[in-house]
Design a protein around this motif. Structure first.
Motif, PDB file in Angstrom:
ATOM      1  N   THR A  76      38.241 -75.358 -64.999  1.00 20.92           N
ATOM      2  CA  THR A  76      38.419 -76.992 -63.349  1.00 20.92           C
ATOM      3  C   THR A  76      38.265 -76.333 -62.192  1.00 20.92           C
ATOM      4  OG1 THR A  76      40.156 -78.467 -64.653  1.00 20.92           O
ATOM      5  CG2 THR A  76      40.359 -78.101 -61.729  1.00 20.92           C
ATOM      6  N   PHE A  77      38.699 -74.974 -61.375  1.00 21.36           N
ATOM      7  CA  PHE A  77      38.934 -74.514 -60.233  1.00 21.36           C
ATOM      8  C   PHE A  77      37.322 -72.714 -60.287  1.00 21.36           C
ATOM      9  CE2 PHE A  77      43.046 -76.438 -60.869  1.00 21.36           C
ATOM     10  CZ  PHE A  77      43.230 -76.741 -59.922  1.00 21.36           C
ATOM     11  N   LEU A  92      39.258 -75.543 -55.714  1.00 16.68           N
ATOM     12  CA  LEU A  92      37.743 -75.937 -57.288  1.00 16.68           C
ATOM     13  C   LEU A  92      36.335 -76.039 -56.376  1.00 16.68           C
ATOM     14  CD1 LEU A  92      39.764 -79.560 -56.078  1.00 16.68           C
ATOM     15  CD2 LEU A  92      39.369 -78.081 -58.425  1.00 16.68           C
ATOM     16  N   ARG A 100      34.354 -75.979 -52.870  1.00 16.52           N
ATOM     17  CA  ARG A 100      35.801 -76.327 -51.785  1.00 16.52           C
ATOM     18  C   ARG A 100      36.449 -74.743 -51.576  1.00 16.52           C
ATOM     19  NH1 ARG A 100      38.542 -81.627 -52.281  1.00 16.52           N
ATOM     20  NH2 ARG A 100      39.468 -81.268 -50.408  1.00 16.52           N
TER      21      ARG A 100
END
Length: 122
Positions: A57-58, A85, A88
């Protein structure tokens, strides 16, 4: 990994590798992991699966230890978690972690993550 404090230091540093199987070498087979507010996770394979999902996810997962105290098998670590993320900027979150280490492996890990923004630094 016989020294309790050093075991946790190496464990925390290994997050930057983004490899859940690598994290697993630090876990006892019967580890219990709790992240405040989430259901408890039991067993090495289950905890490794949690972190596989996190790494999927990250784009960034980094834990920075500010202070660490060791008393026998127990380690308390004040940390800043850096998570981003994809595409980001990293968000920083204050965290307090408690670890119990037996025979060089983590058997208990509690994370207490701050849900509010940290106070401004002078």
């Amino acid at each position: 990994m016989s020294d309790t404090g050093e075991t946790v230091r190496q464990f925390v540093a290994s997050f930057e590798q983004r490899d859940a199987d690598l994290l697993g070498i630090f876990f006892d087979d019967a580890i219990v992991f709790s992240n405040h507010g989430d259901p408890e996770v039991r067993g090495k394979e289950n905890v490794v699966q949690v972190w596989k999902r996190v790494f999927e996810t990250f784009a960034q997962v980094r834990f920075e230890t500010i202070h660490q105290a060791v008393n026998g098998a127990i380690v308390l670590a004040e940390q800043i978690h850096h998570l981003a993320l994809p595409g980001r900027e990293s968000a920083t979150t204050p965290n307090m972690a408690t670890y119990e280490v037996r025979n060089g492996r983590i058997v208990l890990w509690h994370d207490y993550t701050a849900t509010a923004s940290p106070p401004a630094q002078p």
